[in-house]
Design an enzyme around this catalytic site. Structure first.
Site, PDB file in Angstrom:
ATOM      1  CB  ALA A  10      46.421  30.662  40.019  1.00 51.86           C
ATOM      2  CB  ALA A  13      38.549  33.272  35.492  1.00 52.57           C
ATOM      3  CD  GLU A 166      38.767  18.292  24.125  1.00 51.69           C
ATOM      4  OE1 GLU A 166      38.996  18.640  25.291  1.00 51.69           O
ATOM      5  OE2 GLU A 166      39.025  19.008  23.132  1.00 51.69           O
ATOM      6  CD  GLN A 317      36.022  31.492  22.867  1.00 52.43           C
ATOM      7  OE1 GLN A 317      35.248  32.303  22.407  1.00 52.43           O
ATOM      8  NE2 GLN A 317      36.111  30.283  22.373  1.00 52.43           N
TER       9      GLN A 317
HETATM   10  P1  NAD Z   1      28.988  18.400  29.769  1.00 52.28           P
HETATM   11  O1  NAD Z   1      27.874  18.778  30.663  1.00 52.28           O
HETATM   12  O2  NAD Z   1      29.236  19.209  28.566  1.00 52.28           O
HETATM   13  O3  NAD Z   1      28.780  16.879  29.265  1.00 52.28           O
HETATM   14  C1  NAD Z   1      28.424  15.848  30.152  1.00 52.28           C
HETATM   15  C2  NAD Z   1      27.763  14.706  29.373  1.00 52.28           C
HETATM   16  O4  NAD Z   1      27.433  13.687  30.317  1.00 52.28           O
HETATM   17  C3  NAD Z   1      26.463  15.115  28.677  1.00 52.28           C
HETATM   18  O5  NAD Z   1      26.461  14.624  27.374  1.00 52.28           O
HETATM   19  C4  NAD Z   1      25.379  14.447  29.539  1.00 52.28           C
HETATM   20  O6  NAD Z   1      24.231  14.074  28.800  1.00 52.28           O
HETATM   21  C5  NAD Z   1      26.111  13.225  30.086  1.00 52.28           C
HETATM   22  N1  NAD Z   1      25.524  12.719  31.338  1.00 52.28           N
HETATM   23  C6  NAD Z   1      25.125  13.455  32.413  1.00 52.28           C
HETATM   24  N2  NAD Z   1      24.628  12.637  33.371  1.00 52.28           N
HETATM   25  C7  NAD Z   1      24.735  11.363  32.898  1.00 52.28           C
HETATM   26  C8  NAD Z   1      24.394  10.071  33.412  1.00 52.28           C
HETATM   27  N3  NAD Z   1      23.839   9.900  34.607  1.00 52.28           N
HETATM   28  N4  NAD Z   1      24.638   8.976  32.642  1.00 52.28           N
HETATM   29  C9  NAD Z   1      25.219   9.102  31.430  1.00 52.28           C
HETATM   30  N5  NAD Z   1      25.547  10.291  30.900  1.00 52.28           N
HETATM   31  C10 NAD Z   1      25.317  11.419  31.611  1.00 52.28           C
HETATM   32  O7  NAD Z   1      30.264  18.299  30.722  1.00 52.28           O
HETATM   33  P2  NAD Z   1      31.825  18.273  30.348  1.00 52.28           P
HETATM   34  O8  NAD Z   1      32.061  17.454  29.152  1.00 52.28           O
HETATM   35  O9  NAD Z   1      32.511  17.902  31.615  1.00 52.28           O
HETATM   36  O10 NAD Z   1      32.152  19.774  30.035  1.00 52.28           O
HETATM   37  C11 NAD Z   1      31.961  20.784  31.045  1.00 52.28           C
HETATM   38  C12 NAD Z   1      32.063  22.158  30.409  1.00 52.28           C
HETATM   39  O11 NAD Z   1      33.403  22.395  29.953  1.00 52.28           O
HETATM   40  C13 NAD Z   1      31.167  22.284  29.191  1.00 52.28           C
HETATM   41  O12 NAD Z   1      30.628  23.581  29.171  1.00 52.28           O
HETATM   42  C14 NAD Z   1      32.108  22.062  28.034  1.00 52.28           C
HETATM   43  O13 NAD Z   1      31.691  22.718  26.858  1.00 52.28           O
HETATM   44  C15 NAD Z   1      33.414  22.651  28.572  1.00 52.28           C
HETATM   45  N6  NAD Z   1      34.572  21.992  27.928  1.00 52.28           N
HETATM   46  C16 NAD Z   1      35.036  22.544  26.774  1.00 52.28           C
HETATM   47  C17 NAD Z   1      36.113  21.955  26.118  1.00 52.28           C
HETATM   48  C18 NAD Z   1      36.616  22.571  24.834  1.00 52.28           C
HETATM   49  O14 NAD Z   1      36.215  23.686  24.495  1.00 52.28           O
HETATM   50  N7  NAD Z   1      37.475  21.897  24.085  1.00 52.28           N
HETATM   51  C19 NAD Z   1      36.710  20.798  26.635  1.00 52.28           C
HETATM   52  C20 NAD Z   1      36.198  20.247  27.826  1.00 52.28           C
HETATM   53  C21 NAD Z   1      35.122  20.854  28.458  1.00 52.28           C
END
Ligand code: NAD
Length: 403
Positions: A10, A13, A166, A317
């Site tokens: 829920a 999606a 964020e 989205q």
């Molecule tokens: P992400 O994959 O976008 O970012 C993870 C970050 O952690 C990357 O910069 C990566 O280089 C880093 N990283 C990975 N392994 C690492 C390591 N061993 N040591 C140090 N750094 C490391 O993941 P997220 O931020 O959890 O987001 C997940 C998804 O959700 C993404 O597609 C994101 O765009 C989406 N999201 C969108 C929003 C929004 O639209 N406002 C908000 C939150 C998440």
């Protein structure tokens, strides 16, 4: 005989699919399954983790959006999908059979097999884990009062993706309240971010991504970039400091939050679907390659973007759009019509840095600062409207646009 559609999950999606299917089809029997009796706004959990928002503010009861005439809600934990026998197995409950299935089980924290992540860092993926982060933070502030151990005032965010950025913005805003508990000035609480790559936020131009990072730096966040984390130990982040010499370094802190990315639900792979990191490459109409009555959507799904030749990134989205599309395709199948291919044009994405700053893209236009935060709130309200309808949007929406 009426057909039975089962929706698993829920989240964005699953609920969007539910709305589509509940619209004007009295012949249909729908069952919605979720482990919780509430929906939560996954894009806002960092605010709960930082203590600037309560979990009530970003959740609402699932029963509020279920039309009892056609839909049954089952609170239960999905353990396995038996796609050959069209059965969903739940923990300690009777299995549910389906004619059509929508798998929308969402995401999980991804440790990438890095030692110590599970044991020594805090996840932030849902309401319980976000509340746990805040509880841990308040405990560290109280511990500081007793021990004067400076590490109690240090917070490390692992990964500078959307989630990490964020979260850092919200933690900055939450510092005041935490500092009061510790009996110190807010500046005494130190925020760190350790990130593997040097080019941060690759989805944005360097200038725009730099704006967000610089903003956080001005607020005192310490960034360690190009420093892949190799291990988490008790109160310690171990990172590669020099790739040429393989020299490791350590950063000590009593709070370590793991936000280096997510994978789709493990249930998908466990059930025999061809999943990579919990995501299944689905047919263009969002059905599974081997089952035209099983739709896999949201964070469990990978759909190729023909423009970039890579799967679309997982966002709220696209999850909402997939939910709507899967619902429409099932309705088409029920009428004996052909299903339609999923197409997606991103409206852009905006990252918040605290309550009144943000940056991102809307269409091709870059937005930043206070106006971007207003757009971000409008995006949040719209997604609330799409899953919860007008009632939830009015009750839980963000209308605090004035500074
Ligand atoms: P992400 O994959 O976008 O970012 C993870 C970050 O952690 C990357 O910069 C990566 O280089 C880093 N990283 C990975 N392994 C690492 C390591 N061993 N040591 C140090 N750094 C490391 O993941 P997220 O931020 O959890 O987001 C997940 C998804 O959700 C993404 O597609 C994101 O765009 C989406 N999201 C969108 C929003 C929004 O639209 N406002 C908000 C939150 C998440």
């Amino acid at each position: 005989m009426s057909k039975h559609v089962v929706i698993l999950g829920a989240g964005y999606a699953g609920l969007r699919a539910l709305h589509e299917l509940q619209k004007g089809n009295s012949e249909l029997k729908i069952t919605l399954v979720d482990q919780n009796d509430y929906h939560f706004e996954a894009t806002d959990i960092h605010e709960v983790a930082a203590g600037i928002q309560t979990s009530e503010r970003i959740t609402y009861p699932i029963k509020d959006v279920v039309k009892s005439a056609c839909t049954t809600f089952v609170q239960g934990r999905v353990e396995k999908i038996d796609s050959e026998n069209q059965l969903v197995h739940l923990k300690d409950q009777e299995a549910i059979s389906y004619d059509y299935l929508i798998v929308a089980l969402g995401y999980e924290s991804e440790s990438f097999g890095i030692p110590g992540v599970e044991e020594f860092s805090l996840k932030m993926v849902d309401i319980p884990t976000s509340e746990k982060v805040y509880q841990h933070l308040t405990e560290q502030m109280k511990a500081y009062k007793e021990t004067k151990d400076e590490n109690c005032l240090k917070i490390v965010v692992c990964g500078a993706g959307f989630t990490g950025i964020e979260l850092l913005g919200s933690l900055h805003e939450g510092k005041k309240k935490l500092a009061e508990i510790a009996g110190v000035e807010p500046e005494k609480i130190q925020l760190y971010c350790v990130e593997a790559v040097t080019r941060l936020l690759p989805m944005f131009s360097e200038k725009l991504g730099g704006y967000g990072i610089d903003h956080l730096k001005k607020w005192g966040v310490n960034f360690l970039v190009g420093k892949p984390i190799k291990e988490i130990k008790q109160d310690t982040v171990v990172y590669l400091d020099n790739a040429e010499t393989n020299e490791l370094n350590e950063l000590q802190a009593k709070t370590i939050i793991w936000t280096t990315g997510v994978s789709g639900s493990h249930v998908v792979g466990d059930s025999g679907f061809a999943a990579k990191r919990g995501r299944v490459m689905v047919n263009p109409d969002l059905t599974d390659a081997d089952h035209n009555n099983v739709y896999i959507i949201g964070d469990c799904s990978a759909v190729m973007d023909k423009e970039s030749n890579r799967p679309y990134p997982t966002t709220a989205q696209i999850s909402l759009k997939m939910g709507e599309h899967a619902g429409k395709n099932i309705k088409a199948q029920l009428k004996g019509e052909a299903t339609k291919e999923f197409t997606f044009k991103s409206l852009g994405s905006v990252a918040s840095i605290g309550n009144s700053h943000a940056f991102g893209e809307v269409g091709k236009i870059e937005v930043k600062g206070y106006p971007a935060s207003v757009i971000k709130k409008a995006i949040m309200d719209r997604s609330l409207f799409e899953t919860g309808g007008i009632k939830e949007m009015l009750a839980k929406g963000r209308f605090d646009f004035y500074r």
